[in-house]
Write a protein that holds these residues in place. Structure first.
Motif, mmCIF file in Angstrom:
data_model
loop_
_atom_site.group_PDB
_atom_site.id
_atom_site.type_symbol
_atom_site.label_atom_id
_atom_site.label_comp_id
_atom_site.label_asym_id
_atom_site.label_seq_id
_atom_site.Cartn_x
_atom_site.Cartn_y
_atom_site.Cartn_z
ATOM 1 N N ARG A 128 -2.109 -0.721 -1.752
ATOM 2 C CA ARG A 128 -0.698 -1.091 -1.660
ATOM 3 C C ARG A 128 -0.128 -1.179 -3.070
ATOM 4 O O ARG A 128 -0.743 -1.756 -3.977
ATOM 5 N N ASN A 149 -1.942 5.078 1.678
ATOM 6 C CA ASN A 149 -1.426 4.002 0.842
ATOM 7 C C ASN A 149 -0.044 3.560 1.312
ATOM 8 O O ASN A 149 0.680 4.316 1.969
ATOM 9 N N GLN A 150 0.315 2.333 0.937
ATOM 10 C CA GLN A 150 1.663 1.800 1.138
ATOM 11 C C GLN A 150 2.290 1.654 -0.239
ATOM 12 O O GLN A 150 1.789 0.896 -1.075
ATOM 13 N N ASP A 152 5.786 0.836 -2.331
ATOM 14 C CA ASP A 152 7.171 0.384 -2.447
ATOM 15 C C ASP A 152 7.571 0.556 -3.905
ATOM 16 O O ASP A 152 7.093 -0.192 -4.781
ATOM 17 N N ASN A 173 0.459 8.698 3.624
ATOM 18 C CA ASN A 173 0.982 7.539 2.910
ATOM 19 C C ASN A 173 2.331 7.114 3.485
ATOM 20 O O ASN A 173 3.022 7.898 4.145
ATOM 21 N N HIS A 174 2.693 5.863 3.184
ATOM 22 C CA HIS A 174 4.027 5.369 3.530
ATOM 23 C C HIS A 174 4.728 5.011 2.220
ATOM 24 O O HIS A 174 4.335 4.068 1.542
#
Length: 713
Positions: A128, A149-150, A152, A173-174
């Motif tokens: 993350r 994976n995350q 942001d 992935n996001h």
């Protein structure tokens, strides 16, 4: 690589984590304590570092330096404000991060990237990232792989940047991003697949993916991604200079209503397939591109050698410019928002349009400034409710040759202001065949020029809603076997016109102006209900025929519904013309149709011989040789002219299809199609030469003989 020695830090009294690393053997597995480590360290041997629930590396002014293979598992990285350019640097080996957590704080000064890799690889699996500064920059290194994976990402700069690496893979992935997600330059292959991407709102366009100069004969693949958000996003792929490379952008869903895809300067093949809700696609300087099963709002392709657009839906403008070969099949092209054409083309070499649907607030299809030796074919398309011109072809100026050839066949034109509009000073020939026109104010308006010598309008249906067919300034105009009903026929400034076997109702308002140097033949049309001795006079009035300067050669006969059937052109015209007291010299001049057909026949056989020289396939050569042996002038002696014309028309269609198939590089794909085309033409030839003379031919010969005797007397 084997990791055997196990070190549990909590069981030993070490002064620092660096001391643990220094005293560890290569390939050791180090279990860290459940605490935060506020220190930097240097790794110069292959190790595995495994954390617990609260294990964290907290770095500010400190750095992590790596010079060998390292595996991080279940560790939290906390990267705060730093005066350094990076938080973690690797100059050798490969970093593998498994189920780690990265927090990258916003920096008050520019940061190269939190993770800097030089001559190293990087694997991130199940991690993350919460980042307000650039995450990773890799140069001159090995493979970079992000999987499951995350991410942001809150910064405007590049999240992941790679330059001169082996290859990069982003899968499953996001991403939740505010700036550029990925930039790859001068590297190996790129695979971006099965990712979910959400775009933050931003004040500027986000260059989501930027991929340039991919080497080592590797491909760029962007597959099965889901991208959403309301901010304008850009995916750009450019500068692939190796011919065996491919770009595949397939099966993506763009829920962002402003997503732009840009592909430029690719020498290999580009495939754009099954993408949903793409806002815009731009392609420039491409050798070969195929777009299939896409949904998009705007399409622009410039300087394309070979283009195929299949089964796609476009809800805005399609712009094609400087393209060598264009093939459009089964597309749905609709423009209901902007007052402009749905398809605009400029400088095209060969263009084939089949089974497409057009609907527009403006023109449907606009074609300007055709390329050299332009061939334009529209077959089985539907044009519906175009408020201006459904087909708008104008000013196809050419730089080397004057050879615009158009075929418009089996199309449907309904409820358009104008069905077909052609204003072309460089038009060589145009065939408008077997189309359906309904509810158009003008079905066809063709304005030719000095080079326009062959215009054939045949087997079209125009209902009873007073549409117009108008042809101007053309030679060799044939209007044959059309259902004109009460539609209007206007021929102005034309010479050498044949109006044959059409059906006209009395409601039409026709105007035919004949040049003095030309001729006009009106025969075998269904105009009057019963035979009349004043046929010529009535038909001259019915068609409102006028001539410039003097009366040209005009033939009018047999325009009735005859129970015995119509005689085929030129039939018994010479003898019947004498009864109307038209000058014998004009009658003889009208017989030049035979010479014209002879020249067309010779031209057809010459073209087939030239095509045969280009073919090296044994079965095709044999079939072509049989055809050429069958075709001979002596076999035309007892044939009716209309049958000869049909044979020549079939020959021209065969030549056009052969030219198209020979342009396709994959010869194995088209060999069977070429054979089928040749077999079909061979069957037509056999039927033609086996046809027996009928009573009408006997009547024709008898009447010509009577004419010859009459002239001798």
């Amino acid at each position: 690589m084997k990791y055997e020695a196990v070190i549990n830090v909590s069981e030993f009294a070490y002064e620092s984590l660096q001391a643990v690393i220094d005293q560890s053997e290569p390939y050791s597995i180090i279990y860290l304590e459940d605490k935060s480590y506020h220190e930097g360290f240097h790794i110069d041997k292959p190790l595995v570092l495994i954390g617990q629930e609260h294990t964290a590396f907290v770095l500010g002014k400190e750095q992590i330096l790596i010079e060998d293979d390292i595996v991080f598992r279940q560790i939290k990285f906390r990267f705060h404000e730093t005066k350094n350019d990076v938080h973690m640097m690797a100059t050798k080996g490969r970093i593998s991060c498994h189920h780690c957590d990265f927090y990258i704080e916003k920096q008050s000064r520019p940061l190269y990237a939190a993770l800097w890799l030089e001559k190293s690889g990087f694997y991130s699996i199940g991690c993350r990232y919460d980042a307000s500064a650039s995450i990773l920059k890799s140069i001159h290194g090995g493979q970079v792989m992000f999987s499951h994976n995350q991410v942001d990402y809150h910064d405007q700069n590049i999240a992941i940047e790679a330059h001169q690496i082996e290859n990069i893979q982003l899968s499953d992935n996001h991403f939740h991003v505010k700036g550029q997600m990925l930039s790859v330059t001068k590297s190996g292959g790129v695979l971006v697949t099965d990712n979910t991407v959400e775009i933050h709102e931003s004040s500027q366009m986000i260059a989501l993916l930027k991929i340039e100069e991919i080497f080592n004969h590797e491909d760029v693949q962007i597959l099965n991604n889901r991208i959403s958000g309301h901010q304008t996003g850009l995916i750009a792929v450019a500068k692939l200079n190796e011919t065996d490379q491919s770009v595949l952008i397939n099966d993506n869903v763009f829920l962002n209503d402003k997503m732009i895809l840009n592909v430029a300067e690719v020498k290999g093949q580009v495939f754009i397939e099954n993408n949903r809700e793409l806002h815009e696609f731009h392609g420039r300087h491409l050798e070969h591109i195929q777009l299939k099963d896409n949904q998009l709002n705007h399409l622009e392709l410039i300087r394309i050698e070979f283009l195929k657009l299949y089964s796609s839906t476009v809800k805005g403008l399609v712009r094609l410019q400087d393209c060598g070969y264009v093939d459009l099949v089964e597309n749905k092209l609709i423009n209901e928002d902007n007052h402009q054409e749905v398809l605009f083309c400029q400088y095209i070499g060969k263009m084939y349009m089949r089974k497409n649907f057009f609907k527009s607030l403006d023109h449907g299809f606009t074609f300007l400034n055709g390329g050299d030796n332009l061939e334009l074919s529209l077959v089985e398309n539907t044009f519906e409710k175009c408020r201006k011109r459904a087909v708008n072809v104008a000013s196809t100026t050419q730089r080397k040759f004057v050879k615009t050839i158009m075929t418009i066949k089996h199309n449907i034109f309904t409820d358009n202001e104008h069905g077909i509009y052609i204003d072309d000073q460089n038009l060589k020939s145009c065939e408008v065949l077997e189309n359906y026109f309904s509810g158009n104010r003008t079905a066809l308006l063709l304005i030719g020029g000095k080079s326009t010598s062959q215009v054939k309008i045949s087997d079209n249906y125009l209902g009873y809603d007073r549409q117009t067919i108008e042809v101007r300034n053309s030679r060799g105009v044939t209007l044959m076997e059309n259902e004109c009903a009460d539609s209007n026929v206007v021929l102005r400034g034309c010479d050498d016109m044949l109006i044959q076997k059409n059906h006209f109702s009395p409601g039409g308002n026709h105007q035919i102006a004949v040049k003095s140097v030309g001729y006009l033949t009106i025969m075998q049309n269904e105009v009057l209900n019963q035979r009349s001795k004043q046929e010529q006079r009535e038909l001259m009035s019915f068609f409102n025929i006028t001539a410039y300067d003097r009366k040209p050669a005009i033939k009018i006969q047999n325009n009735y519904s005859d129970q015995e059937g119509h005689l085929n052109y030129p039939d018994s015209s010479l003898l019947e013309l004498l009864t109307y007291q038209i000058r014998t010299s004009d009658n003889l001049k009208a017989m030049s149709f035979d010479d014209a057909l002879k020249q067309d026949f010779l031209f057809m056989t010459d073209r087939l011989e030239k095509i045969a020289l280009k073919i090296s396939h044994e079965a095709i050569e044999l079939q072509m040789d049989n055809i050429l042996k069958r075709l001979n002038l002596t076999g035309l002696a007892d044939k009716e002219t209309n049958d000869i014309y049909k044979l020549i028309a079939k020959g021209k269609e065969t030549i056009a299809m052969l030219d198209m198939y020979l342009e396709i590089e994959d010869k194995h794909l088209v060999e069977e199609r070429i054979l089928n085309v040749l077999r079909s033409f061979d069957e037509t030839i056999q039927v033609f030469y086996e046809t027996k003379k009928n009573k009408q031919s006997d009547l024709l010969n008898a009447q010509i003989k009577m004419l010859e005797n009459y002239l001798k007397e």
